[in-house]
Design a protein around this motif. Structure first.
Motif, mmCIF file in Angstrom:
data_model
loop_
_atom_site.group_PDB
_atom_site.id
_atom_site.type_symbol
_atom_site.label_atom_id
_atom_site.label_comp_id
_atom_site.label_asym_id
_atom_site.label_seq_id
_atom_site.Cartn_x
_atom_site.Cartn_y
_atom_site.Cartn_z
ATOM 1 N N ARG B 130 -0.190 22.649 -2.812
ATOM 2 C CA ARG B 130 0.297 22.971 -1.484
ATOM 3 C C ARG B 130 0.337 21.778 -0.540
ATOM 4 O O ARG B 130 -0.135 21.844 0.583
ATOM 5 C CB ARG B 130 -0.561 24.063 -0.865
ATOM 6 N N GLU B 131 0.848 20.689 -0.991
ATOM 7 C CA GLU B 131 1.032 19.576 -0.061
ATOM 8 C C GLU B 131 2.453 19.694 0.462
ATOM 9 O O GLU B 131 3.346 18.930 0.085
ATOM 10 C CB GLU B 131 0.792 18.249 -0.779
ATOM 11 N N ASN B 133 5.731 19.368 2.188
ATOM 12 C CA ASN B 133 6.381 18.306 2.963
ATOM 13 C C ASN B 133 7.784 18.709 3.445
ATOM 14 O O ASN B 133 8.479 17.944 4.078
ATOM 15 C CB ASN B 133 6.434 16.992 2.171
ATOM 16 N N ASP B 165 7.880 15.289 7.102
ATOM 17 C CA ASP B 165 7.349 13.946 7.343
ATOM 18 C C ASP B 165 8.213 13.173 8.340
ATOM 19 O O ASP B 165 7.698 12.454 9.199
ATOM 20 C CB ASP B 165 7.280 13.161 6.026
#
Lengths: 574, 187
Positions: B130-131, B133, B165
């Protein structure tokens, strides 16, 4: 042909195609039982009332009661705090309310498959209230975008037929009278409005001004929903509109617009007005109060702090009495069949003027025959209505610090309405939780559960009870859904130590107890604590939550040998 | 031939006569399918997706349900279903393998599904992957014109894929639907 003779023929021609179906209609209507509002409703026992009505709902889309059944159930289900189950019912209500021209033509066939009878869609005020309830239902589940959409639909344009010489809103009888005078003026070539004659339109279709809604509750809900959706301008427009309609709500709207709140309570009291027949042969309808209107405010006390008072945002008695909130179907039918009876006889004749020709008596006689048919059928206007709508509603913005808070409500001067809400887990995301709270409406004192301010059973919202805990169906005080965590709690208390989660599930299964509303076809039945077969609890801080969890219930009576045996073992061990 | 022609005319007239006017301006299931299909086509044909390879930086795209700012109620399951149809239009494994794109649902949705015992809908490797972006969102708006006997709603459905990002809009697509209905609104 004299004007009078022409007029006589006109009455015949006009009435002939209408009398038979209308008589059919009124015979059918005449056979209807008057609305029977479950007595449990005024005592706050919404669980019994809603489930009974849900079970008796017609499944037949041909049935005129199809929508009315669902509207009643949905409103009571909200009163009981079961917002998700109410949503299951409201989806159908909404679908029908969003269908236009339902009583006009073949759409009726597609929706109700019945050409003979008018489909009950409710008066405009009932429809607006139903949509407002749907808005509250969506907001209760945190779906603010849908709450906004539903409220928006409740704000439809209204038909304003104006006021009388004294500035009072005219009633349906006066509208019928004016409509007939209009038509007769047209017949005599004394058209008071050339445009109408050119268009050949009915006064009922053209004699009004389309005006913006004055539905304060709808604007308020729309405003709150928009604020939650971070749309301040639209929110403020709605709050301003409420204050413009009812200046006494200006201060309250300022609180909704600028105040810091994480909770919105919409509080209901009483039952809305009853629909009755009046006029010649009871051919017209009006709404008369069952609970009187007054200006009593709502007292709200959080955690014993000094109470604050809030004004009503809506009086349904007043709303229903205004012709703008009535569909005038009764006026059309009565005018078509009874014709000059509306002008020449009965209480509403006064000031109506006379039919200026020698055949007036004949015309009146023909109309009287029609009136006789009404009477012979033992019939009157269709008096079915959504009898579980509240008489009044309050709106309260609150800041609730934490889940231990207690909120005590009471309508001034009515001690039996006192209700203490518990268990509300306030929103932490900058939003608010909305709860619809239906107060007890019958005195002289509030039921014990309403004022206990306690939770007596472990549940999913407030967690397990302090100390040793085990399932209610085994003699304990816990009604949480079985899970590994819940079983751990039981075993940490020294109960069900040899059980697996599958074993625990099997106990509930053997009692045919359902865990979710989906297990029950989308609609949660009565809770186990009240003798039902459902573990689904109402939303915290509702009347249903207080009634189910805020009092001690009789011990559970097992039906299956396995649960009886497990309960016996625990009892013997204790 | 003349008889056949006459029959066709009669059929056409009957068909025209039978075409009932619309009575509701609500979204239909067919609308949702059409929207999802068009948006999926637009998304997967976009440069943003087409130019990606297995070696492209990993995209973990959090999808959210539709935000409904229309004047029609769109139930929460419907709001999720529209997004699921778009995601489901492409083989997820292939997206992962060939384009290095993974779709995840927001934590609150995952928890809600787990609470309801629908574990099969929850990615078990959710935590480690679950990063997030990127985020994919959809907002439906409408303009309504109504009088006591007619109503028209024009719906505008906008979908966006955003790089969290950089804040850059990676892809957007929109779809319009107009619905008109006649008949008394509250008869």
């Amino acid at each position: 042909m004299s004007d009078g003779r022409w007029q006589m023929d006109r009455v015949r021609l006009k009435a002939a195609p209408l009398v038979l179906p209308l008589v059919t209609m009124v015979v059918a209507v005449g056979c209807q039982q008057p609305m029977k509002t479950p007595a449990a409703v005024v005592h706050g026992d919404y669980g019994a009332a809603r489930v009974e009505l849900y079970r008796s709902m017609t499944a037949n889309r041909n049935d005129r009661m199809y929508l009315l059944d669902r509207m009643r159930v949905a409103v009571l289900t909200m009163a009981d705090g079961y917002a998700a189950s109410a949503g299951y019912v409201f989806e159908e209500v909404y679908e029908i309310l969003r269908t236009q021209g339902i009583n006009e033509d073949k759409t009726v066939e597609s929706v109700v498959l019945n050409e003979d009878l008018r489909f009950w869609k409710g008066e405009p005020f009932e429809q607006a209230l139903a949509l407002a309830f749907y808005s509250m239902q969506q907001a209760s589940l945190g779906s603010w975008d849908n709450a906004r959409a539903a409220a928006d639909n409740a704000l439809f344009y209204l038909k304003d037929f104006g006021t009388d010489d004294r500035g009072q809103r005219i009633d349906t009888a006066e509208i019928a009278r004016r409509s007939l005078i209009y038509e007769q003026a047209l017949d005599r070539g004394e058209d008071p409005d050339r445009a109408l004659e050119e268009k050949g339109e009915d006064y009922l279709d053209s004699g009004y001004v389309a005006v913006q809604s004055n539905f304060t509750l709808g604007y308020l809900l729309n405003g709150v929903a928009n604020r939650m959706l971070d749309r301040p301008e639209e929110a403020n427009d709605n709050f301003r509109r409420v204050a413009a309609i009812d200046p006494s709500l200006k201060e309250l709207m300022q609180s909704f617009r600028e105040g810091q709140y994480n909770t919105v309570l919409i509080v209901a009291y009483g039952l809305g007005p009853e629909k009755i027949g009046y006029g010649p042969s009871d051919s017209l309808a009006r709404f008369v109060p069952r609970f009187r209107s007054d200006a009593a405010q709502l007292s709200v006390q959080v955690d014993g702090l000094p109470a604050r008072r809030y004004p009503q945002v809506l009086d349904v008695n007043v709303m229903a009495a205004d012709h703008m909130w009535n569909n005038l179907a009764d006026v059309r039918a009565a005018k078509a069949v009874l014709g000059d009876v509306l002008l020449g006889g009965g209480a509403i004749a006064a000031g109506a003027g006379a039919v200026g020709n020698s055949d007036a008596a004949l015309i009146a006689g023909a109309s009287a025959v029609a009136a006789g048919l009404f009477l012979k059928a033992g019939a009157h206007v269709d008096v079915r209505y959504c009898d579980v709508m509240p008489q009044r509603l309050y709106a309260v913005p609150l800041f609730v610090a934490d889940q231990r808070a207690t909120i005590t409500l009471q309508v001034d001067g009515r001690p039996w309405t006192q209700l203490t809400l518990t268990g509300l887990n306030p929103a932490r995301d900058g939003l608010a939780r909305l709860r619809y709270v239906a107060l007890v409406s019958a005195g002289p004192t509030p039921p014990p559960w309403a004022t206990s301010g306690q939770v007596f059973y472990g549940n999913a919202d407030t967690g397990p009870m302090p100390g040793a805990t085990f399932p209610y169906i085994l003699g304990g005080d816990d009604v949480q859904l079985p899970s590994d965590r819940v079983l751990d709690d039981y075993q940490a208390s020294g109960y069900l130590t040899g059980f697996t989660l599958a074993d625990l599930n099997e106990l509930y299964r053997s009692e045919r107890i359902a865990y979710t509303r989906q297990d029950q076809g989308g609609y949660a039945g009565r809770h186990v604590l009240e003798g039902g077969g459902s573990l689904v609890i109402p939303l915290a801080a509702t009347a249903g939550f207080a009634r189910i969890l805020g009092q001690v219930h009789p011990p559970y009576e097992p039906q299956s040998s396995s649960v009886r045996q497990a309960a016996d073992e625990i009892r013997n061990r204790n | 031939m003349a008889l056949l022609s006459m029959r066709l005319w009669v059929l056409l007239l009957i068909a025209a006569g039978c075409a009932a006017p619309a009575r509701s301006t609500r979204f239909t299931d067919a609308d949702f399918s059409e929207i999802a299909s068009a948006m999926a086509q637009s998304l997967y044909a976009s440069d943003a997706i087409q130019n990606r390879t297995p070696d492209s930086p990993l995209w973990v795209v959090s999808i959210d349900k539709v935000t409904n700012l229309t004047s029609d109620v769109i139930t929460v399951p419907e709001q999720w279903a529209i997004m699921a149809r778009i995601i489901g239009a492409a083989p997820l494994e292939e997206l992962d393998r060939v384009k290095n794109i993974r779709f995840v649902i927001p934590p609150e949705r995952a928890l809600a599904l787990r609470d309801r015992g629908i574990d099969d809908e929850v990615d078990l490797a959710y935590g480690s992957r679950r990063e997030v972006n990127h985020t994919m969102t959809a907002t439906f708006r409408s303009v309504t014109r109504a009088n006591p006997t007619a109503r028209t709603d024009v719906y505008l459905c906008v979908f966006e894929l955003l790089d969290l990002d950089t804040g850059q809009l990676v892809w957007s697509g929109s779809y319009e639907i107009k619905r008109s209905a006649v008949g008394k609104v509250w008869d």
